[in-house]
Design a protein around this motif. Structure first.
Motif, short mmCIF file in Angstrom:
data_model
loop_
_atom_site.label_atom_id
_atom_site.label_comp_id
_atom_site.label_asym_id
_atom_site.label_seq_id
_atom_site.Cartn_x
_atom_site.Cartn_y
_atom_site.Cartn_z
N VAL A 55 -0.56 6.29 9.03
CA VAL A 55 -1.88 5.76 8.43
C VAL A 55 -2.18 3.92 8.51
O VAL A 55 -2.90 3.31 9.11
N GLY A 56 -1.28 3.85 7.56
CA GLY A 56 -0.83 2.40 6.96
C GLY A 56 -0.80 1.74 8.04
O GLY A 56 -1.64 0.17 8.19
N SER A 82 -4.42 -0.66 4.42
CA SER A 82 -3.33 -0.62 5.02
C SER A 82 -1.79 -1.32 3.63
O SER A 82 -0.98 -0.89 3.41
N VAL A 83 -2.60 -2.73 3.03
CA VAL A 83 -2.31 -2.87 2.14
C VAL A 83 -1.92 -1.60 1.00
O VAL A 83 -0.67 -1.48 0.39
N LYS A 84 -2.52 -0.99 0.56
CA LYS A 84 -2.43 -0.06 -0.34
C LYS A 84 -1.65 1.17 0.23
O LYS A 84 -0.52 1.23 -1.55
N VAL A 93 8.28 -4.23 4.75
CA VAL A 93 7.91 -5.00 5.98
C VAL A 93 6.53 -5.24 6.68
O VAL A 93 6.02 -6.02 7.02
N GLN A 94 5.48 -4.26 6.63
CA GLN A 94 4.99 -3.74 7.14
C GLN A 94 3.34 -5.15 6.12
O GLN A 94 3.00 -4.85 6.97
#
Length: 525
Positions: A55-56, A82-84, A93-94
């Motif tokens: 999902v991120g 995405s950050v959360k 990394v992501q």
């Protein structure tokens, strides 16, 4: 990859989510709308199988698709999501990648330099923790840009110097060149032209040594020329500007070519040669307008396509609803007629039958008439849609060239992060992209689509004027579609002045008088 996805359509697992995200990433440059559709599929599937990392990643790719489509404001929301998610997962990394992209959106699209710097610093902290020195160098360079664009040249130079030191440790000569060029820019902005020239020349020396990209060389040479103008070294300025222009034209780098024209104008203005200064200012603004119009045309074409698709779907839904309603009405009328026929006496049977026949004939005639009118209307709408589709196709030719250029830029940027040995393979890919600019397949596809709308146009033109050249035939087809000279120049890869000359020659070949309209003549063929 799409074939593999179809084969695995029934499987609901994390591997399929990863595959959807990979496809979406590859489509972000080519078809951002389709990329976002794949992201939505990935999010739904990842949530179903409780695959949070998927999902991120999908939200990150969705943000990238919005950013590459020029819609920075829309990119922020999925990137924050995405950050959360990745903060909860501890996926550093992501997380570093999302912070970096968020910062770039705020830097280039939103122009909020403080916010951009905040996210770049978060990404920098993570890159140091992960010992990713290549990413850390790029981030330090980008942080320097946020300061530079706020005219905080001392702070900017400090970050560029850190990036330079990091590039030297990794022996990344292309990175060193970029950092030196940026340092030179800070000195030029402060008015220290000798110091600026020193760093620009160091950057240029490295570019020549590693045989850097023509686009990068053009930028550095343009900077060198600008400083020479300010130092009144006019002969030297003219020499390097000529080389810069050659480099830019070599790879059709319109942005760099535009900047070189501006420096040329400044050179001749400083020398007091007003006519040449005016000439290059005109070239600068003409190219600037052309680049702006191409981007706007692309956006308009995308909006029109989306609008037409939605409109057609609504029309189909409405038509289905009308058919169902009509069936109900016909069924009801039949029931009434049957009931009436049963009640009527034998004496009025023949009269009723005749009346019924007349009524049915009228209904049939009316229905046929409505169908004919509907078909005529649909045919007219289809023709308009095909004309719009043809116009959009022509604009896509421009967009394809822009995409190839952008793809090449990305490859050239990727070269910065790998060894010189590995970069040879990517260099071959860059040459292949350069070669694709000269392919004539787009024109053949465009010609086929054009003939479907304007059947027999090319045959008539060649029969009446056997000596007409292929380029003049192309010009006639674009004039038939009512393209302006600037748009024709962008599609044919020539300057607007060359289009004027081509139109003049075409008028002579078609034997038109001064009072005859070239566009009207071609439309009436």
């Amino acid at each position: 990859m799409l074939i593999v996805l179809k084969k695995n359509k029934g499987s609901v697992d994390s591997a399929r989510v990863d595959l959807l995200n990979r496809i979406a990433y590859l489509l972000t440059r080519v078809d951002p709308q389709k990329a976002r559709n794949y992201c939505n599929q990935s999010i739904d599937l990842a949530k179903k199988v409780k695959y949070s990392a998927g999902v991120g990643r999908a939200y990150h790719v969705m943000g990238l698709a919005y950013y590459r489509n020029g819609n920075g404001q829309e990119a922020i929301k999925p990137l924050v999501e995405s950050v959360k998610i990745n903060e909860k997962l501890g996926n550093e990394v992501q997380l570093a990648s999302s912070f970096n992209l968020l910062a770039t959106v705020f830097l280039l699209n939103i122009k909020n330099f403080d916010k951009a710097r905040t996210y770049y610093n978060k990404a920098l902290q993570l890159s140091k923790k992960l010992n990713n020195k290549a990413l850390a160098n790029r981030l330090q360079n980008n942080i320097g840009l946020t300061y530079s664009w706020q005219n905080k040249h001392g702070e900017a130079r400090s970050m560029f110097e850190k990036a330079l030191k990091g590039y030297k440790e990794l022996k990344k000569r292309s990175g060193e060149s970029k950092a030196l060029n940026n340092i030179g820019d800070t000195y030029e902005s402060e008015g220290d032209y000798k110091k600026a020239l020193e760093f620009y020349n160091k950057s240029l020396a490295i570019e020549r040594e590693i045989k850097g990209s023509p686009r990068g060389m053009a930028t550095t040479l343009s900077n060198v020329g600008s400083v020479h103008v300010k130092l009144k070294n006019y002969d030297k300025a003219e020499e390097v500007l000529q080389e810069a222009l050659t480099m830019a034209e070599k790879v059709t780098a319109k942005e760099e070519e535009k900047e070189v024209y501006e420096v040329y104008a400044q050179l001749y203005e400083a020398k007091g040669v007003a006519n040449k200064a005016l000439k290059y200012y005109k070239k600068h603004y003409a190219l600037k307008d052309s680049l702006f119009n191409i981007e706007k045309s692309r956006q308009i074409a995308e909006i029109e396509t989306k609008y037409e698709t939605e409109k057609k779907e609504k029309e189909l839904a409405l038509r289905k609803s009308e058919i169902v309603q009509k069936d109900k009405e016909i069924s009801s009328q039949r029931s009434i007629l049957i009931g009436l026929l049963l009640v009527l006496t034998v004496a009025f049977f023949m009269v009723s039958r005749q009346r019924l026949r007349n009524r049915k004939n009228k209904e049939i005639f009316k229905t046929k008439e409505e169908l004919i009118q509907a078909e005529l209307k649909n045919a007219e709408q289809d023709l308009k849609f095909k004309n719009r589709e043809l116009t959009t196709y022509a604009l896509h030719i421009i967009q394809k060239n822009n995409i190839l250029t952008e793809l090449k830029d990305s490859i050239e940027e990727a070269v910065d992060d790998i060894s010189d040995k590995e970069s040879k393979g990517l260099s071959k890919l860059i040459h292949l992209i350069n070669y694709s600019f000269n392919l004539d397949r787009d024109w053949q596809d465009f010609k086929i689509a054009f003939e479907q709308v304007h059947e027999g146009f090319f045959d008539k033109l060649q029969k009446r004027y056997p000596n007409i050249s292929p380029s003049e035939i192309r010009l006639c087809s674009l004039l038939r579609l009512n393209f302006a000279s600037k748009e024709i120049a962008a599609i044919m890869g020539i300057s607007p002045d060359s289009v004027k000359v081509a139109r003049y020659r075409l008028r002579k070949k078609l034997e038109l008088s001064r009072n005859d309209s070239l566009v009207d003549f071609i439309r009436n063929m």
